[in-house]
Design an enzyme around this catalytic site. Structure first.
Site, PDB file in Angstrom:
ATOM      1  CE  LYS A 195      -3.794  -2.365   2.375  1.00  0.00           C
ATOM      2  NZ  LYS A 195      -4.778  -2.324   3.470  1.00  0.00           N
ATOM      3  NE  ARG A 259     -14.736  -4.486   3.422  1.00  0.00           N
ATOM      4  CZ  ARG A 259     -13.495  -4.428   2.965  1.00  0.00           C
ATOM      5  NH1 ARG A 259     -12.615  -3.642   3.563  1.00  0.00           N
ATOM      6  NH2 ARG A 259     -13.121  -5.142   1.920  1.00  0.00           N
ATOM      7  NE  ARG A 261     -15.924  -2.260   0.341  1.00  0.00           N
ATOM      8  CZ  ARG A 261     -14.605  -2.396   0.280  1.00  0.00           C
ATOM      9  NH1 ARG A 261     -14.059  -3.141  -0.670  1.00  0.00           N
ATOM     10  NH2 ARG A 261     -13.831  -1.787   1.155  1.00  0.00           N
ATOM     11  CE1 TYR A 353     -12.576   2.192  -2.150  1.00  0.00           C
ATOM     12  CE2 TYR A 353     -12.789   2.536   0.219  1.00  0.00           C
ATOM     13  CZ  TYR A 353     -12.716   1.687  -0.870  1.00  0.00           C
ATOM     14  OH  TYR A 353     -12.792   0.325  -0.679  1.00  0.00           O
ATOM     15  NE  ARG A 355     -10.619   0.067  -4.596  1.00  0.00           N
ATOM     16  CZ  ARG A 355     -10.396  -0.850  -3.643  1.00  0.00           C
ATOM     17  NH1 ARG A 355     -10.881  -2.077  -3.784  1.00  0.00           N
ATOM     18  NH2 ARG A 355      -9.712  -0.536  -2.561  1.00  0.00           N
ATOM     19  CD  GLU A 421      -5.740  -1.537  -0.989  1.00  0.00           C
ATOM     20  OE1 GLU A 421      -5.924  -2.747  -1.254  1.00  0.00           O
ATOM     21  OE2 GLU A 421      -6.478  -0.902  -0.220  1.00  0.00           O
ATOM     22  CE  LYS A 453      -9.239   2.512   1.142  1.00  0.00           C
ATOM     23  NZ  LYS A 453      -8.544   1.266   0.801  1.00  0.00           N
TER      24      LYS A 453
END
Length: 661
Positions: A195, A259, A261, A353, A355, A421, A453
């Site tokens: 990263k 999470r 998503r 974000y 991407r 990444e 993050k």
């Protein structure tokens, strides 16, 4: 270094007059205050000048972006015509399209730098204003920037379209094998992930460099790409003791991250329930990310336990899912609901974000993603504020409209850098390609091992509740933008031609192949005991060999796409293009394989070539001089082409006269 000096170093000369007049604004601040105390009239005048400069910069960006989009549309139409009529698409035609797209990519990169340096200029001059006067102009600038935004997000869509067309040109129109949506099974392989942070000034250049090697991965090709398609939103769960945060930070055995998503606009239809496990015991100690999909309407029922793993498995079986998929979904759902119950988990942090992922469809050996506009938003009620309605699993007042200006400042953190990444499949023995090694060791990126993050967002938003902080927080205090130490990356020559890693890469490679092939052809001809049947056949044979074995050369610029040039057939029946640049090839063959008459003609052609070369150099230097000084006048050439044609016709007449005599 003072910003005025930095601005002068960053200016792209052809666009010089369109930059913010930073020195002029700074001088206005100084001279007015030296002459008298700053007044309300001075404030209004300065605000008006600032607005005019902002409008000038914004209009220039909009016009240039529109121009780039028009060029992309033209390339798209041309590429589609090539694919629908393959006989129209020669190797040269594809190369011209690829070069044209590369030119547009360089312009987008320059426009991104233009946008960033001007944005910084406005911030700097307003900061000086507020420091030197008693007035506050910062809020005025913020409001004006909402109407005339100067951000890199405007270029992302153009980059995606360039990537798609560039990939088609690179494949010469052949269909891509592989499924863009492949790779949903996260258990299928092990990946080594590194990263990096990217300074905003370098984001577009990094995207462009990757684009030259890997296409942008688009999951849904059935719809036209939109900017909101790149949006990724995740809600992370934890408890009031931050048990999951602490476990991930300490890298405890079996530590979890849970999470929910979704991708794209806020009116989501599907939500992925995901769990990351550090050294999962059921996979012999391999860290793993596993997930399954739920309809958005079913998520509250899953969180409350009303929707059980058995019901989820039954639904998948009814939909025709295979046994392994059903088994995996049941296993994951059971584990997550168990953690919800035992650890008292609730929504803690929203992470958003945009991407951009780069990967060959169906080929997961190398994958690179860049996340921009990274934002952390509170979802908890630890400070007594209710941010969700009862029964909801996330706050409903946040969409995907970065920068989320409506969210209270205490609830939000906007990360200043982009995140890169790089993921390599290690179980296949895959090694990073050479271009990736160069990129990751260059001045364009800053490595941050083990960056997370969620850990970063939680450490900022809940610092008073957390005893341990991630190591990389100290890196936030330093300037990660590094000076260019090599020629790596995208740049311009002194004549503003595109350079990749400091070279005219395609032109130089093509020219080297061309010279080598012509030399080989001449050597083979001189070694042959049998003379060629005729001089004309020898010319055609040598030219056909060059075109058959090497790419068509393009010198230091991209010729505009146009109708195909006149064709003649060589001895072997191959199509051969007649180009002005071949005069030297004709001359060499005339001198080496002809009689006395041919040698006289060859000498005449050499003389013409020398005169034309000197004249072309003169015209080039004169035009460059005029452009650099932005002088008015004629940039075309009225007499050069006519004189060249007359000289060539005269040489041909002399050649025919001598031959027939």
């Amino acid at each position: 270094m003072k910003f005025g000096t930095t601005l002068q170093n960053e200016i792209f000369p052809p666009w010089r007059l369109s930059y913010i007049q930073y020195d002029m604004l700074k001088m206005e601040l100084k001279e007015r205050q030296l002459d008298h105390e700053w007044s309300e009239e001075d404030e209004q005048d300065f605000a008006s000048m600032l607005d005019n400069e902002l409008r000038k910069v914004y209009d220039f960006i909009t016009a240039k972006l529109g121009e780039a989009e028009a060029r992309i549309c033209y390339c798209e139409r041309t590429v589609k015509s090539f694919m629908s009529n393959p006989r129209w698409a020669s190797e040269q035609s594809w190369q011209i399209m690829d070069d044209a797209l590369t030119e547009v990519l360089f312009d987008i990169n320059d426009l991104s730098k233009f946008s960033r340096v001007n944005y910084t200029g406005f911030l700097k001059i307003v900061k000086k204003h507020d420091k030197w006067t008693t007035y506050d102009l910062k809020q005025h600038l913020v409001e004006r920037l909402r109407d005339t935004p100067l951000d890199n997000q405007r270029f992302d869509v153009a980059i995606v379209f360039i990537s798609a067309l560039h990939d088609i040109c690179r494949r010469r129109g052949k269909p891509r094998t592989g499924n863009s949506a492949a790779g949903g099974d996260q258990n299928a392989f092990e990946r080594a992930t590194s990263k990096y942070w990217i300074h905003p000034d370098n984001v577009t250049e990094v995207q462009s460099i990757i684009l030259l090697h890997l296409p942008v991965l688009i999951f849904n090709k059935d719809k036209e790409y939109e900017s909101t398609d790149s949006a990724v939103s995740s809600v992370y769960f934890d408890n009031d003791d931050f048990e999951l945060y602490t476990g991930r930070l300490q890298r405890d055995e079996g530590a979890e991250a849970i999470r929910f998503r979704w991708y794209g606009p806020s009116d989501k239809k599907s939500v992925f329930i995901e769990r990351k496990t550090h050294h999962a015991p059921w996979l012999n100690g391999v860290s793993i990310k596993d997930r399954f999909r739920l309809d958005a309407n079913d998520v509250p029922k899953f969180v409350s336990g009303e929707l059980t793993p058995d019901v989820i498995a039954s639904r998948l079986e009814a939909e025709g899912a295979d046994e392994e998929t059903v088994k995996q979904a049941h296993f994951i759902a059971t584990g997550i609901q168990k953690s919800f119950k035992e650890k008292d988990l609730h929504p803690m942090c929203r992470i958003f974000y945009d991407r951009t992922a780069f990967q060959l469809p169906g080929d997961q050996r190398v994958r690179v993603s860049i996340d921009t506009n990274l934002t952390f938003i509170r979802e908890d009620s630890l400070d007594g504020k209710e941010r969700r309605k009862p029964g909801e699993w996330h706050r409903d007042d946040v969409g995907v409209d970065y920068p989320f200006s409506y969210v209270p400042e205490g609830d939000i953190l906007r990360f200043p850098y982009a995140i890169l990444e790089a993921k390599i499949q290690t179980h296949l023995g895959q090694k990073p390609p050479e271009w990736m090694d160069k990129l990751l060791s260059s001045h364009l990126v800053h490595e941050v091992p083990k960056f997370s993050k969620y850990l970063h967002g939680a450490s900022y938003l809940y610092g008073e509740h957390i005893p341990l902080l991630p190591w990389w927080l100290s890196e936030m205090e330093m300037d990660i933008k590094k000076p260019r130490e090599s020629t790596f990356g995208l740049s311009r020559s002194s004549s503003f031609k595109p350079l990749i890693d400091g070279q005219y890469q395609r032109a130089m490679a093509a020219e080297e192949r061309r010279i080598g092939l012509v030399a080989d052809s001449i050597r083979r001809s001189t070694r042959s005991a049998k003379k060629p049947k005729s001089l004309e056949q020898e010319v055609l044979k040598a030219r056909a060999t060059v075109l058959k074995r090497g790419d068509h050369p393009h010198y230091y610029g991209t010729p505009p796409p146009g109708p195909e040039k006149e064709r003649i057939n060589g001895e072997l029946g191959e199509a051969v293009n007649v180009e002005n640049g071949d005069i030297y090839l004709v001359t060499i063959l005339l001198l080496n394989f002809g009689d006395s008459v041919s040698r006289i003609a060859g000498g005449i052609f050499i003389g013409i070539s020398a005169v034309v070369a000197i004249y072309a150099l003169y015209r080039f230097e004169k035009r460059a001089w005029m452009i650099n000084r932005r002088m008015l006048g004629r940039y075309d050439d009225l007499w050069g082409p006519a004189v060249l044609c007359c000289l060539l016709v005269g040489a041909l007449i002399v050649n025919f006269y001598l031959r027939f005599r």
